[in-house]
Scaffold this motif. Structure first.
Motif, PDB file in Angstrom:
ATOM      1  N   ALA A 179       0.828  -1.208   0.000  1.00 11.87           N
ATOM      2  CA  ALA A 179       0.000   0.000   0.000  1.00 11.87           C
ATOM      3  C   ALA A 179       0.859   1.253   0.000  1.00 11.87           C
ATOM      4  N   PHE A 180       2.017   1.189   0.670  1.00 16.39           N
ATOM      5  CA  PHE A 180       2.916   2.342   0.710  1.00 16.39           C
ATOM      6  C   PHE A 180       3.659   2.500  -0.615  1.00 16.39           C
ATOM      7  N   VAL A 181       3.974   1.381  -1.256  1.00 15.84           N
ATOM      8  CA  VAL A 181       4.581   1.425  -2.590  1.00 15.84           C
ATOM      9  C   VAL A 181       3.622   2.100  -3.570  1.00 15.84           C
ATOM     10  N   PHE A 224       5.462   3.336 -10.509  1.00 17.18           N
ATOM     11  CA  PHE A 224       5.182   2.130  -9.736  1.00 17.18           C
ATOM     12  C   PHE A 224       6.330   1.136  -9.870  1.00 17.18           C
ATOM     13  N   ALA A 225       6.857   0.986 -11.070  1.00 17.61           N
ATOM     14  CA  ALA A 225       7.985   0.073 -11.266  1.00 17.61           C
ATOM     15  C   ALA A 225       9.184   0.506 -10.420  1.00 17.61           C
ATOM     16  N   ALA A 226       9.443   1.801 -10.365  1.00 14.00           N
ATOM     17  CA  ALA A 226      10.586   2.301  -9.597  1.00 14.00           C
ATOM     18  C   ALA A 226      10.367   2.111  -8.100  1.00 14.00           C
ATOM     19  N   ARG A 227       9.171   2.403  -7.617  1.00 14.03           N
ATOM     20  CA  ARG A 227       8.888   2.256  -6.188  1.00 14.03           C
ATOM     21  C   ARG A 227       8.858   0.783  -5.779  1.00 14.03           C
ATOM     22  N   LEU A 228       8.374  -0.086  -6.657  1.00 12.35           N
ATOM     23  CA  LEU A 228       8.365  -1.518  -6.355  1.00 12.35           C
ATOM     24  C   LEU A 228       9.794  -2.056  -6.276  1.00 12.35           C
ATOM     25  N   ALA A 229      10.648  -1.614  -7.182  1.00 11.31           N
ATOM     26  CA  ALA A 229      12.044  -2.047  -7.164  1.00 11.31           C
ATOM     27  C   ALA A 229      12.731  -1.602  -5.875  1.00 11.31           C
ATOM     28  N   ALA A 230      12.462  -0.373  -5.445  1.00 14.16           N
ATOM     29  CA  ALA A 230      13.066   0.120  -4.200  1.00 14.16           C
ATOM     30  C   ALA A 230      12.578  -0.694  -3.005  1.00 14.16           C
ATOM     31  N   TRP A 231      11.307  -1.051  -2.995  1.00 23.46           N
ATOM     32  CA  TRP A 231      10.711  -1.864  -1.905  1.00 23.46           C
ATOM     33  C   TRP A 231      11.424  -3.209  -1.801  1.00 23.46           C
ATOM     34  N   LEU A 233      12.767  -2.164   4.165  1.00 25.38           N
ATOM     35  CA  LEU A 233      11.414  -1.627   4.192  1.00 25.38           C
ATOM     36  C   LEU A 233      11.386  -0.226   4.801  1.00 25.38           C
ATOM     37  N   SER A 234      12.280   0.034   5.736  1.00 23.34           N
ATOM     38  CA  SER A 234      12.309   1.344   6.391  1.00 23.34           C
ATOM     39  C   SER A 234      12.483   2.477   5.388  1.00 23.34           C
ATOM     40  N   HIS A 235      13.154   2.213   4.276  1.00 18.87           N
ATOM     41  CA  HIS A 235      13.349   3.242   3.249  1.00 18.87           C
ATOM     42  C   HIS A 235      12.002   3.650   2.659  1.00 18.87           C
ATOM     43  N   THR A 236      11.187   2.670   2.269  1.00 17.15           N
ATOM     44  CA  THR A 236       9.874   2.968   1.696  1.00 17.15           C
ATOM     45  C   THR A 236       8.980   3.668   2.716  1.00 17.15           C
ATOM     46  N   LEU A 237       9.002   3.198   3.957  1.00 16.65           N
ATOM     47  CA  LEU A 237       8.159   3.803   4.982  1.00 16.65           C
ATOM     48  C   LEU A 237       8.566   5.243   5.272  1.00 16.65           C
TER      49      LEU A 237
END
Length: 245
Positions: A73-75, A165-172, A177-181
């Motif tokens: 959901a955060f991604v 979305f592809a970029a955020r999913l790759a980072a996740w 996980l702390s990076h995405t949060l």
């Protein structure tokens, strides 16, 4: 890869059916409907799906090394935030509302709905591009209203969304996980903001925002009682003591 249909009940429902089959669509596939007749949001709410807005769904196939599925959901929220921000005029106030909405000056402009099918997650996204759906008790807006110079349609917005979305999913997947949060948190509520949360049982809680924990759960400090951690709920911004039951 993209498939566009003129009308369907729900892109999430259609994609979930495909994910249950023998040949689920790959990651990077997007199903878009110009209009939905049975669109839905969180907590079984109906979602008015007007032609001219973006209604789409994409799959994520969970891997053993992935973080807990709910944090997608955060991604998705970050990807939608990026997309909306790039579609608006510079310095327009955009924020993420826990757990899955994007707001412009406290008016909803987009939302996310995650649904799981086995080891697959269907990520449904709605972005108000040309119209503002009516939601009882809530303000809404759309990209065209906020940016009078915006002349693109839903497919152009999806072009941006696919990339983000592809970029955020790759980072996740590639970073803790702390990076995405953290990326989500700095675009969301301010510390001490007043919130009212209704949990899935209907219990209503008002208090001050204290951030999110290491799983993405909401931390809220009700007046006169200990801090609470909520893993699900519906958030309203602001509250007044006179509104309390």
């Amino acid at each position: 890869m993209r498939e566009v249909v003129s009308e369907t009940g729900s892109t999430n429902a259609d994609l979930l059916a495909r994910l249950a089959g023998d040949f689920p669509p790959p990651e990077g596939f997007w199903l878009m409907a110009e209009r939905q007749t049975a669109g839905r949001g969180r907590l079984a709410r109906e979602w008015e799906s007007i032609q001219g807005n973006l209604h789409c769904s994409t799959p994520v196939h969970l891997k053993p090394s992935d973080a807990v599925a709910s944090t997608l959901a955060f991604v998705a929220g970050l990807a939608v935030f990026d997309t909306v921000e790039r579609s608006l005029l510079p310095r327009t106030s955009v924020m993420l509302k826990w757990p899955n909405d994007v707001l412009v000056r406290e008016a909803k402009i987009a939302g996310v709905l995650l649904e799981r099918q086995g080891n697959h997650v269907c990520v449904g996204i709605g972005i108000n591009v040309s119209y503002s759906p009516e939601i009882l008790g809530r303000k809404t807006t759309h990209i065209g209203y906020e940016n009078g110079k915006f002349a693109n349609g839903p497919e152009s917005v999806l072009d941006l969304l696919e990339d983000r979305f592809a970029a955020r999913l790759a980072a996740w997947r590639q970073q803790p996980l702390s990076h995405t949060l953290l990326e989500w948190a700095v675009r969301s509520h301010r510390y001490d903001d007043q919130l009212r949360v209704t949990d899935p049982t209907g219990e209503r809680l008002s208090g001050n925002y204290r951030g999110i924990d290491h799983t993405g759960a909401l931390r809220i400090a009700p007046q006169g009682s200990a801090e609470r951690v909520l893993h699900a709920g519906d958030v309203m911004l602001g509250w007044r003591e006179s509104e309390e039951d």
